[in-house]
Design a protein around this motif. Structure first.
Motif, short mmCIF file in Angstrom:
data_model
loop_
_atom_site.label_atom_id
_atom_site.label_comp_id
_atom_site.label_asym_id
_atom_site.label_seq_id
_atom_site.Cartn_x
_atom_site.Cartn_y
_atom_site.Cartn_z
N TYR A 80 0.84 -1.20 0.00
CA TYR A 80 0.00 0.00 0.00
C TYR A 80 0.88 1.25 0.00
N ASP A 81 1.51 1.48 -1.16
CA ASP A 81 2.43 2.60 -1.30
C ASP A 81 1.98 3.52 -2.44
N GLU A 82 2.93 4.12 -3.14
CA GLU A 82 2.54 5.08 -4.19
C GLU A 82 1.88 4.42 -5.40
N LYS A 83 1.80 3.10 -5.43
CA LYS A 83 1.01 2.46 -6.49
C LYS A 83 -0.44 2.97 -6.42
N PHE A 84 -0.85 3.36 -5.22
CA PHE A 84 -2.19 3.92 -5.05
C PHE A 84 -2.13 5.43 -5.29
N ASP A 85 -3.15 5.96 -5.94
CA ASP A 85 -3.07 7.38 -6.29
C ASP A 85 -3.63 8.28 -5.20
N THR A 86 -3.92 7.70 -4.03
CA THR A 86 -4.33 8.52 -2.89
C THR A 86 -3.78 7.93 -1.59
N GLU A 87 -3.37 8.83 -0.69
CA GLU A 87 -2.76 8.37 0.55
C GLU A 87 -3.73 7.59 1.43
N VAL A 88 -5.00 7.92 1.33
CA VAL A 88 -5.96 7.23 2.19
C VAL A 88 -6.27 5.82 1.65
N ILE A 89 -5.75 5.48 0.48
CA ILE A 89 -5.87 4.16 -0.15
C ILE A 89 -7.31 3.83 -0.57
N ALA A 90 -8.25 3.97 0.34
CA ALA A 90 -9.65 3.65 0.00
C ALA A 90 -10.56 4.79 0.47
N PRO A 91 -10.75 5.83 -0.37
CA PRO A 91 -11.56 6.98 0.03
C PRO A 91 -13.05 6.67 0.08
N LEU A 92 -13.77 7.43 0.87
CA LEU A 92 -15.24 7.31 0.92
C LEU A 92 -15.86 8.54 0.28
N VAL A 93 -16.81 8.33 -0.60
CA VAL A 93 -17.49 9.45 -1.26
C VAL A 93 -18.98 9.35 -0.94
N GLN A 94 -19.54 10.45 -0.45
CA GLN A 94 -20.96 10.44 -0.11
C GLN A 94 -21.78 10.84 -1.33
N ALA A 95 -22.72 10.01 -1.72
CA ALA A 95 -23.61 10.32 -2.84
C ALA A 95 -24.84 9.44 -2.72
N GLU A 96 -25.99 9.96 -3.18
CA GLU A 96 -27.19 9.14 -3.23
C GLU A 96 -27.59 8.56 -1.87
N GLY A 97 -27.30 9.29 -0.81
CA GLY A 97 -27.69 8.81 0.52
C GLY A 97 -26.89 7.62 1.00
#
Ligand SMILES: *Cc1c(COP(=O)(O)O)cnc(C)c1O
Length: 496
Positions: A80-97
């Protein structure tokens, strides 16, 4: 306390976690299961303050008990390093409730990266621990995403070779291009004339071929599996459910002890089984919502108690879920059969000889925490379009299956429990289906023209994984019949 692993099909001696990872599948054809599911030993409040990597350690150490702290942390750091394009690795996005848990920020932009970026390191560490000197040959059947993620994980890794079989006409153009452009002398990618189940059945047959195993050993090779049946994939997948909950708690979006529902777009039943294990570790999950596409064998199973693969196999816009035999379901069947290997074996034998089995009323009662439903192709497209139009958020076809089923569930039950939807692929991986869902006029555009259009529309940069294949050279163009798979393997390994 150590956790050991035993087969779902016999009472054979249990093995350590590292041995279970090395073997992939038990010799009797069964799947390895932990002899108990450990409880989380840190509070969710403590976990809320941790990074993805730290949570990964806290979860994985409980299952992989024969790995030392240093070994495990080393594997996690490399994965789980820079291969991922975000530091949080698995972001949460709120949409559609709901909260979309984006599991597609790794090297191949599908959730398979979450486990396959760590599996090669777990495997090599396991080999070292068990004094294995033979070269490890990874043999994998893929419905599209596993193949590339496994190739990316294992390419160039010393002491390993990887062979991937995929259904020639059963993956998306981008998925195919990602695989056939894979570099690395230790890689082989082969299309088969058949569907995913044919590929998977072929691979399982090769695995249990004792004669071949002998010939391999003589030449200094041994098989292992990168498929989602390997507990080295299952365990890393538990992590992101714990992480998602901890983050929501840390951000004040959940109260202490508040339960969530989890919706998972399902094919092989690996991802949702990981959520089930997370629940059994003590994560406050209420319902496990299993979302299927038109290959709705799991929906029918939850609705009727009969698992029946005797039906037409449908090619859909969510190809990574085009599956009629959900291998990981065996672990759940074993469990609700009272952890009785003999009973489980009878079901699996019925499945292999008649294509179906029926569980008992008492077993069905143990499935109360699961809810199953499905989304048709029209519903998938309408869901992508609606969510884009409502909030500008573009989801892929697999995630759309889940979002559609979530809506059906909410309407049917009026259950207002906060919900996490596993978002399993980037829309850029299924650009054509996604764009045509948003507006049919895109049908006339080329694949990469669509990629650029999607980027503009969603306001998201084109992921590196897509840029890389724009002009990449095709290095694998081998296609074979489904009964030729063993010969292909032998040839690649120089066993004649
Ligand atoms: C593999 C995959 C799935 C299905 O996951 P299982 O663990 O096989 O149930 C869903 N969506 C995507 C994008 C996948 O790659």
């Amino acid at each position: 306390m150590d956790v050991f692993y035993h087969s779902t099909r016999s009472k054979d001696e249990p093995v350590t976690a590292s041995m279970a990872i090395l073997k992939g599948l038990s010799e009797d054809g069964g799947l390895f299961v932990p002899d108990r599911i450990p409880a989380l030993d840190k509070s969710l409040k403590e976990l809320a303050g941790m990074s993805y990597q730290e949570v990964a350690y806290e979860v994985m150490k409980l299952f992989l008990t024969d790995f030392t702290e240093d070994e495990l942390k080393d594997c996690i750091r490399k994965a789980y390093d820079e291969k991922f394009d975000t530091e949080v690795i698995a972001p949460l996005v709120q949409a559609e409730g709901a909260f979309f848990l984006e599991l597609f920020h790794g090297a191949t932009i599908a959730f398979k990266d979450m486990a396959l970026s760590i599996l090669p390191h777990l495997l090599i560490t396991a080999a070292r621990k068990n004094h294995i000197t033979r070269e490890i040959v990874i043999l994998t059947a893929t419905s599209g995403d596993t193949g590339k993620a496994a190739l990316a994980g294992f390419a160039g890794v010393e002491g390993t070779k990887i062979i991937v079989f995929y259904p020639k006409n059963g993956v998306s153009p981008i998925q195919e291009k990602q695989m056939v452009t894979q570099k690395g002398d230790n890689t082989l990618v082969v299309g088969i004339h058949g569907n995913f189940d044919d590929a998977q059945t072929g691979v399982k047959r090769i695995f249990s071929d004792q004669e071949l195993a002998g010939e391999m050993a003589e030449k200094g090779f041994q098989f292992s599996s990168a498929n989602s049946i390997n507990i080295g994939r299952l365990v890393p997948q538990i992590v992101y459910y714990v992480y998602a909950y901890a983050r929501l708690l840390g951000e004040g979006r959940l109260a202490t002890g508040e339960k969530i529902n989890v919706v998972v777009p399902t094919g092989n039943f690996g991802n949702i089984l990981a959520a089930f294990y997370a629940k059994n570790m003590g994560l406050p999950i209420a319902k496990l919502i299993c979302a299927s596409n038109d290959n709705k064998v799991l929906y029918d199973f939850f609705a009727t108690g009969t698992y029946d693969r005797n039906r037409e196999f449908v090619l859909t816009s969510s190809p990574s879920m085009d599956i009629l035999i959900s291998s990981n379901l065996e672990r759940l069947i074993y469990r609700i059969a009272g952890e009785d290997a003999e009973r489980n074996l009878a079901f699996m034998e019925a499945l292999s000889s008649h294509g179906k089995y029926e569980i008992t009323t008492e077993m069905r009662a143990a499935l109360q925490d699961f809810y199953g439903n499905f989304a048709t192709e029209e519903e998938v497209a309408a869901t992508i379009r609606r969510i884009y139009e409502d909030c500008g958020y573009v989801i892929d076809t697999h995630t759309a299956v889940a979002a559609c089923v979530y809506r059906k569930y909410a309407e049917e039950t009026k259950d207002g429990t906060k919900t996490v939807i596993a978002s399993t692929a980037s829309p850029f991986k299924f650009t054509r289906s996604v764009m045509e869902a948003i507006d049919p006029q895109y049908a006339s555009m080329g694949d990469f023209e669509l990629v650029d259009r999607l980027s503009a529309l969603a306001g998201v940069a084109v992921p590196k994984a897509i840029e890389e294949i724009r002009d990449a050279r095709i290095v694998h163009d081998h296609v074979c019949e489904k009964d030729e798979m063993k010969d292909v393997v032998k040839k690649f390994l120089g066993i004649e």
